[in-house]
Design a protein around this motif. Structure first.
Motif, mmCIF file in Angstrom:
data_model
loop_
_atom_site.group_PDB
_atom_site.id
_atom_site.type_symbol
_atom_site.label_atom_id
_atom_site.label_comp_id
_atom_site.label_asym_id
_atom_site.label_seq_id
_atom_site.Cartn_x
_atom_site.Cartn_y
_atom_site.Cartn_z
ATOM 1 N N PRO A 21 4.434 7.026 -3.400
ATOM 2 C CA PRO A 21 4.578 5.652 -2.899
ATOM 3 C C PRO A 21 6.021 5.374 -2.469
ATOM 4 O O PRO A 21 6.956 5.998 -2.975
ATOM 5 N N SER A 22 6.166 4.425 -1.551
ATOM 6 C CA SER A 22 7.528 4.043 -1.166
ATOM 7 C C SER A 22 7.873 2.703 -1.789
ATOM 8 O O SER A 22 6.996 1.946 -2.230
ATOM 9 N N LEU A 23 9.163 2.408 -1.811
ATOM 10 C CA LEU A 23 9.647 1.180 -2.429
ATOM 11 C C LEU A 23 9.040 -0.028 -1.726
ATOM 12 O O LEU A 23 9.044 -0.103 -0.497
ATOM 13 N N GLY A 24 8.495 -0.957 -2.494
ATOM 14 C CA GLY A 24 7.917 -2.167 -1.929
ATOM 15 C C GLY A 24 6.441 -2.023 -1.566
ATOM 16 O O GLY A 24 5.793 -3.017 -1.247
ATOM 17 N N GLU A 25 5.925 -0.788 -1.625
ATOM 18 C CA GLU A 25 4.518 -0.569 -1.257
ATOM 19 C C GLU A 25 3.565 -1.296 -2.213
ATOM 20 O O GLU A 25 3.818 -1.411 -3.406
ATOM 21 N N VAL A 26 2.469 -1.795 -1.643
ATOM 22 C CA VAL A 26 1.446 -2.488 -2.438
ATOM 23 C C VAL A 26 0.151 -1.696 -2.316
ATOM 24 O O VAL A 26 -0.243 -1.316 -1.199
#
Ligand SMILES: [Zn+2]
Length: 463
Positions: free
Chosen positions: A455-460
């Protein structure tokens, strides 16, 4: 499966630090899993100063996997900005978090003061991210939780913790929506299959979604026939030529494992028995008291039952700042253990400033060195290092002993996942630099046939 659970990656996504995962239940109940500080590179550290992506007062509960700074260090900011719910953690985590947070605030206050005085800060008015007073507002919010016990978080959301074998009190956590049966597991930081001091890690009950740490997702730890041979050789060489061995060590857990290792090397006659071994870290000494506390006996490896697991006659404790300063020129060759482990701050920095320039000395790093830290620069072969606004030449011998890791290596991580029942559907590789997270995801796909993503930062994601 319903989509009653939503997960937002607010930290520890493609980085090792800043772990923060927001679990939203039925669109309104918000649980934050870990509240870690970003550490290492400047662009990461600056993220600690940016506005939190969601209003802290809207978070109902914070749950902690363990007491390392990159999992608890952001708590005082959240409380200062309006979080007033409960902070759930094991007794061990609560004890250690209090020590770690007070120490962090103290260091930040000192650094801001020194930078103002020394005039070497790039900021016109350097200030701490938080103070001791901010930390004192966090501590009353802690609520103790037992492992292997369901905890009702309201609205049909239930959590349970299992031991993670990483540091004292560390856990993996499973959340379950009792209405839909949907569930998610957070590995927290996982220890190796066996921890030298603690009760070994456990595999939690499985869930469709699993977040697994990937600090060493692209690496296997050495498993030599004779443990810590390079370390023992360095100690003998350095002491033999009249130098001192400096060991930057994470104050919590690493100090205990180090002392036990030194004790075993002395008992086996591999290093001299009469070298003074200094623990020069107020936080390290406070954490040692917690590890030795009979109230924590359930966490300690049963082989130490009924006796102190560290029994070193040559152990010396530098509690005062004066005793610490005196260690810059000890009257006889010594081993000095001091924090922080990546030499980003703390007493070890003044030791490095004094000791690096002398080729008789040795410095042994015992853990992961994040990019951007002094520790990383030294293990990467830096020839000079900036400390207190001045450059110091690096002439001392530098060693990184990777055998000390209390993080699982890639195979240990795969084993943990393989042991999980029911088998997960999607695994998110978190808490790792991009390369290690991707390498682990690939192994999970290939060896376990499970969908694995980074996952990347801020991903939901909807679970
Ligand atoms: Zn950790």
């Amino acid at each position: 499966m319903g989509t009653s659970l939503t997960l937002t990656f607010l930290g520890g996504a493609q980085t090792v630090t800043g772990s923060k995962y927001l679990l939203t239940h039925r669109g309104n109940r918000r649980i934050l899993v870990d509240a870690g500080m970003f550490q290492g590179q400047k662009k990461l550290r600056e993220m600690n100063w940016q506005p939190f992506p969601t209003n802290p007062s809207s978070i109902h509960t914070i749950v902690l996997t363990h007491a390392h700074m990159d999992h608890v260090g952001y708590l005082p900011v959240l409380v200062a900005q309006g979080f007033s719910g409960q902070i759930l953690a094991t007794a061990g985590t609560i004890r250690l978090a209090g020590i770690v947070l007070r120490d962090a605030a103290h260091l930040q206050e000192m650094e801001a003061r020194d930078a103002r005085k020394g005039g070497y800060s790039k900021h016109a008015n350097p200030r701490p991210l938080y103070t001791i007073a901010d930390v004192e507002r966090v501590l009353p919010l802690f609520r103790e939780v037992n492992v292997h016990t369901d905890v009702d978080l309201g609205d049909g959301l239930v959590m349970r913790m299992w031991r993670a074998g990483h540091i004292l009190g560390a856990t993996s956590i499973r959340f379950r929506d009792t209405t839909t049966g949907n569930a998610v597991v957070f590995s927290g930081d996982l220890g190796r299959l066996e921890h030298p001091v603690l009760v070994d890690r456990e595999v939690p009950q499985g869930a469709p979604t699993v977040l697994i740490e990937s600090t060493y997702g692209d690496r296997e730890h050495p498993e030599p026939e004779i443990p810590h041979q390079e370390f023992a050789d360095l100690v003998n060489r350095v002491i033999g030529r009249g130098g001192n061995v400096l060991i930057p060590a994470f104050a919590v857990d690493r100090t205990e494992v180090l002392l036990l290792t030194l004790q075993e090397m002395i008992e086996a006659g591999r290093i001299p028995a009469d070298i003074p071994i200094w623990v020069n870290s107020p936080m390290g000494l406070a954490a040692l008291d917690v590890y030795r506390d009979p109230a924590m006996a359930a966490e300690i490896d049963p082989r130490f039952k009924g006796r102190e697991f560290i029994n070193l006659p040559t152990l010396r404790e530098a509690r005062s700042m004066e005793a610490s300063m005196a260690l810059n020129c000890p009257d006889r060759p010594s081993i000095i253990i001091s924090s922080s482990g990546m030499a980003t701050g703390g007493r070890v920095v003044h030791h490095l400033a004094h000791m690096l320039g002398d080729e008789r000395n040795g410095v042994v790093f015992t853990g992961f060195q994040a990019p951007g830290t002094r520790g990383r620069a030294l293990v990467d072969g830096a020839t000079e290092l900036k400390m207190y606004g001045r450059y110091v030449p690096v002439r001392a011998e530098i060693l990184q002993d990777r055998e000390f890791s209390v993080h699982a290596d890639a195979s240990d991580l795969i084993d943990w996942l393989r042991g999980m029942s029911p088998t997960p559907t999607v695994v998110h590789c978190v808490h790792g630099e991009p390369d290690s997270a991707r390498a682990l995801a690939q192994r999970i796909r290939e060896e376990l046939g499970i969908t694995a993503v980074v996952p990347s930062l801020g991903e939901v994601v909807r679970l």
